[in-house]
Design a protein around this motif. Structure first.
Motif, PDB file in Angstrom:
ATOM      1  N   PHE A 246      36.184  39.522  45.336  1.00 37.09           N
ATOM      2  CA  PHE A 246      37.464  40.238  45.309  1.00 37.09           C
ATOM      3  C   PHE A 246      38.063  40.232  43.902  1.00 37.09           C
ATOM      4  O   PHE A 246      38.509  41.260  43.392  1.00 37.09           O
ATOM      5  N   LEU A 247      38.062  39.078  43.248  1.00 38.15           N
ATOM      6  CA  LEU A 247      38.671  38.968  41.923  1.00 38.15           C
ATOM      7  C   LEU A 247      37.906  39.770  40.874  1.00 38.15           C
ATOM      8  O   LEU A 247      38.505  40.363  39.971  1.00 38.15           O
ATOM      9  N   GLU A 248      36.580  39.794  40.983  1.00 34.53           N
ATOM     10  CA  GLU A 248      35.792  40.569  40.029  1.00 34.53           C
ATOM     11  C   GLU A 248      36.075  42.061  40.178  1.00 34.53           C
ATOM     12  O   GLU A 248      36.245  42.777  39.187  1.00 34.53           O
ATOM     13  N   VAL A 249      36.156  42.538  41.404  1.00 36.47           N
ATOM     14  CA  VAL A 249      36.480  43.947  41.630  1.00 36.47           C
ATOM     15  C   VAL A 249      37.908  44.227  41.163  1.00 36.47           C
ATOM     16  O   VAL A 249      38.192  45.273  40.569  1.00 36.47           O
ATOM     17  N   TYR A 250      38.772  43.310  41.402  1.00 34.32           N
ATOM     18  CA  TYR A 250      40.188  43.452  40.993  1.00 34.32           C
ATOM     19  C   TYR A 250      40.282  43.648  39.484  1.00 34.32           C
ATOM     20  O   TYR A 250      40.995  44.536  39.003  1.00 34.32           O
ATOM     21  N   HIS A 251      39.573  42.818  38.731  1.00 34.74           N
ATOM     22  CA  HIS A 251      39.678  42.866  37.279  1.00 34.74           C
ATOM     23  C   HIS A 251      38.915  44.053  36.682  1.00 34.74           C
ATOM     24  O   HIS A 251      39.379  44.674  35.718  1.00 34.74           O
ATOM     25  N   LEU A 252      37.746  44.384  37.236  1.00 31.64           N
ATOM     26  CA  LEU A 252      36.902  45.435  36.671  1.00 31.64           C
ATOM     27  C   LEU A 252      37.188  46.812  37.262  1.00 31.64           C
ATOM     28  O   LEU A 252      36.732  47.825  36.725  1.00 31.64           O
TER      29      LEU A 252
ATOM     30  N   ASP B 106      43.219  41.822  57.836  1.00 33.23           N
ATOM     31  CA  ASP B 106      43.848  43.011  58.424  1.00 33.23           C
ATOM     32  C   ASP B 106      44.719  43.736  57.407  1.00 33.23           C
ATOM     33  O   ASP B 106      45.857  44.122  57.680  1.00 33.23           O
ATOM     34  N   ILE B 107      44.173  43.915  56.203  1.00 35.87           N
ATOM     35  CA  ILE B 107      44.872  44.632  55.138  1.00 35.87           C
ATOM     36  C   ILE B 107      43.867  45.485  54.372  1.00 35.87           C
ATOM     37  O   ILE B 107      42.651  45.327  54.501  1.00 35.87           O
ATOM     38  N   SER B 108      44.381  46.384  53.548  1.00 38.84           N
ATOM     39  CA  SER B 108      43.559  47.165  52.618  1.00 38.84           C
ATOM     40  C   SER B 108      43.770  46.608  51.222  1.00 38.84           C
ATOM     41  O   SER B 108      44.911  46.419  50.790  1.00 38.84           O
ATOM     42  N   LEU B 109      42.674  46.335  50.512  1.00 36.88           N
ATOM     43  CA  LEU B 109      42.789  45.679  49.212  1.00 36.88           C
ATOM     44  C   LEU B 109      42.720  46.648  48.032  1.00 36.88           C
ATOM     45  O   LEU B 109      43.308  46.376  46.987  1.00 36.88           O
TER      46      LEU B 109
ATOM     47  N   THR C 131      45.887  47.257  45.880  1.00 37.13           N
ATOM     48  CA  THR C 131      47.093  47.527  46.661  1.00 37.13           C
ATOM     49  C   THR C 131      48.105  46.407  46.437  1.00 37.13           C
ATOM     50  O   THR C 131      47.808  45.402  45.777  1.00 37.13           O
ATOM     51  N   LYS C 132      49.299  46.570  46.979  1.00 40.20           N
ATOM     52  CA  LYS C 132      50.315  45.514  46.876  1.00 40.20           C
ATOM     53  C   LYS C 132      49.831  44.235  47.526  1.00 40.20           C
ATOM     54  O   LYS C 132      50.107  43.129  47.057  1.00 40.20           O
ATOM     55  N   GLN C 133      49.069  44.391  48.616  1.00 31.45           N
ATOM     56  CA  GLN C 133      48.530  43.208  49.294  1.00 31.45           C
ATOM     57  C   GLN C 133      47.522  42.485  48.401  1.00 31.45           C
ATOM     58  O   GLN C 133      47.472  41.256  48.363  1.00 31.45           O
ATOM     59  N   ALA C 134      46.722  43.265  47.662  1.00 35.34           N
ATOM     60  CA  ALA C 134      45.744  42.662  46.749  1.00 35.34           C
ATOM     61  C   ALA C 134      46.447  41.927  45.616  1.00 35.34           C
ATOM     62  O   ALA C 134      46.027  40.846  45.197  1.00 35.34           O
ATOM     63  N   MET C 135      47.536  42.528  45.118  1.00 40.40           N
ATOM     64  CA  MET C 135      48.299  41.879  44.046  1.00 40.40           C
ATOM     65  C   MET C 135      48.895  40.557  44.524  1.00 40.40           C
ATOM     66  O   MET C 135      48.974  39.584  43.762  1.00 40.40           O
ATOM     67  N   ALA C 136      49.308  40.524  45.783  1.00 36.71           N
ATOM     68  CA  ALA C 136      49.863  39.290  46.334  1.00 36.71           C
ATOM     69  C   ALA C 136      48.781  38.241  46.549  1.00 36.71           C
ATOM     70  O   ALA C 136      49.014  37.035  46.392  1.00 36.71           O
TER      71      ALA C 136
ATOM     72  N   ALA D 270      44.110  33.519  45.331  1.00 39.72           N
ATOM     73  CA  ALA D 270      42.651  33.471  45.244  1.00 39.72           C
ATOM     74  C   ALA D 270      42.222  32.698  44.001  1.00 39.72           C
ATOM     75  O   ALA D 270      41.290  31.890  44.039  1.00 39.72           O
ATOM     76  N   GLU D 271      42.914  32.955  42.885  1.00 41.29           N
ATOM     77  CA  GLU D 271      42.588  32.254  41.637  1.00 41.29           C
ATOM     78  C   GLU D 271      42.815  30.754  41.768  1.00 41.29           C
ATOM     79  O   GLU D 271      42.001  29.943  41.291  1.00 41.29           O
ATOM     80  N   LYS D 272      43.900  30.392  42.430  1.00 41.43           N
ATOM     81  CA  LYS D 272      44.209  28.971  42.607  1.00 41.43           C
ATOM     82  C   LYS D 272      43.181  28.287  43.496  1.00 41.43           C
ATOM     83  O   LYS D 272      42.743  27.173  43.218  1.00 41.43           O
TER      84      LYS D 272
END
Length: 306
Positions: free
Chosen positions: A9-15, A44-47, A58-63, A68-70
């Motif tokens: 998730f984090l790799e997709v988020y950053h790239l 049950d969310i869209s990332l 999405t806002k859920q992914a930002m939250a 996730a990093e922690k």
């Protein structure tokens, strides 16, 4: 949810790209897509949403991102051999009213580590209120306190006492006095420890009882700031004897209250009908024995023995 899902998730988020994340992680894009989809279904969310610039979180992914990093950081710590080497010691948490270690000095810690090298001591200063809460909930076996507690619930054993005092600039006319009364503080600017500290209430409550409205210009937990502000004659600092002398400034005097029976008493508290852990029992016995052996070498204010 697992470590792999959060990593992907984090790799997709950053790239902002499944293909780029797959290349970096050396896995197939299909594998990342399935993993992200499984995570979305579990939560049950869209990332992510697809745009011309790539995948946008999405806002859920930002939250989710900081959590996730922690979590991954904690996984990394647990996987390090040094972490488990460090935790081979028996961990013992002690909550204490502020200033206790300053009074006991580093020699106490050195002697305890020498005598009990297998115990990792976590000595945390906090408010009496917070310590009592953990004590009452069974999160800790005992605490070092200075405030009032319910003696029907907790047993208390005396450790030591100190005197309340005032730090006064030599420019202030009150510096010529040998002791200060509460009436001397009328119309004087004061700087005190935070209101969560027991000796804040000692000054505050007694001034009010004597019909004096305290002129408190600052509350702080930083002892050096109290000493500095007092030296500049911006306020009279309220402190405890050993702390005040440890932070003594050249152009200040340290004066006791005229009521020398007004003392700051520190004691060891534990809940009735609680069996101490072996580590807690070791610490308790060591503390009481060490204090009796070294009490004459610890700080004491000679003004009260004259």
């Amino acid at each position: 949810m697992n470590q792999r899902q959060l990593l992907y998730f984090l790799e997709v988020y950053h790239l902002k790209s499944i293909k780029k994340a797959a290349t970096k992680l050396i896995i197939s894009p299909q594998g990342i897509s399935k993993t992200i989809l499984a995570l979305e279904q579990e939560l049950d969310i869209s990332l992510f949403t697809r745009t011309k610039n790539g995948l946008e979180p999405t806002k859920q992914a930002m939250a989710l991102k900081p959590h996730a990093e922690k979590i991954l950081e904690e996984f990394s710590t647990l996987q390090e051999k040094s972490f488990f080497t460090h935790t081979k010691k028996d961990f013992l948490k002690i909550l204490s009213t502020p200033g206790v270690l300053e009074y006991l000095t580093a020699n106490f810690i050195k002697d305890f580590q020498t005598a009990h090298p297998k115990i990792l001591l976590n000595f945390t200063e906090t408010t009496d209120k917070a310590a009592i809460a953990e004590l009452n909930n069974g999160e800790i076996d005992m605490a070092i306190l200075s405030g009032t507690v319910d003696t029907t619930i907790f047993s208390c054993q005396y450790l030591f006492k100190n005197y309340h005092c005032f730090i006064v600039s030599t420019k202030n006319p009150l510096a010529k006095k040998e002791k200060l009364s509460l009436q001397d503080l009328k119309n004087q600017a004061l700087i005190l420890k935070g209101r969560e500290q027991p000796f804040y209430n000692t000054y505050q409550n007694q001034l009010i009882k004597n019909g004096i409205q305290p002129n408190i210009i600052l509350e702080t937990t930083v002892n050096s700031i109290i000493a500095d502000i007092a030296e500049q004659n911006l306020a009279i600092g309220g402190s405890l004897d050993y702390i005040a002398f440890k932070n003594k400034r050249p152009h200040t005097v340290i004066l006791p209250m005229d009521d020398i029976d007004n003392v700051h008493t520190v004691y060891l508290a534990e809940k009735y009908n609680t069996t101490l852990s072996p580590q807690s029992l070791i610490f308790k016995n060591f503390l009481l024995t060490w204090l009796e052996k070294h009490r004459s070498k610890l700080f004491h204010w000679n003004i009260f023995t004259q």
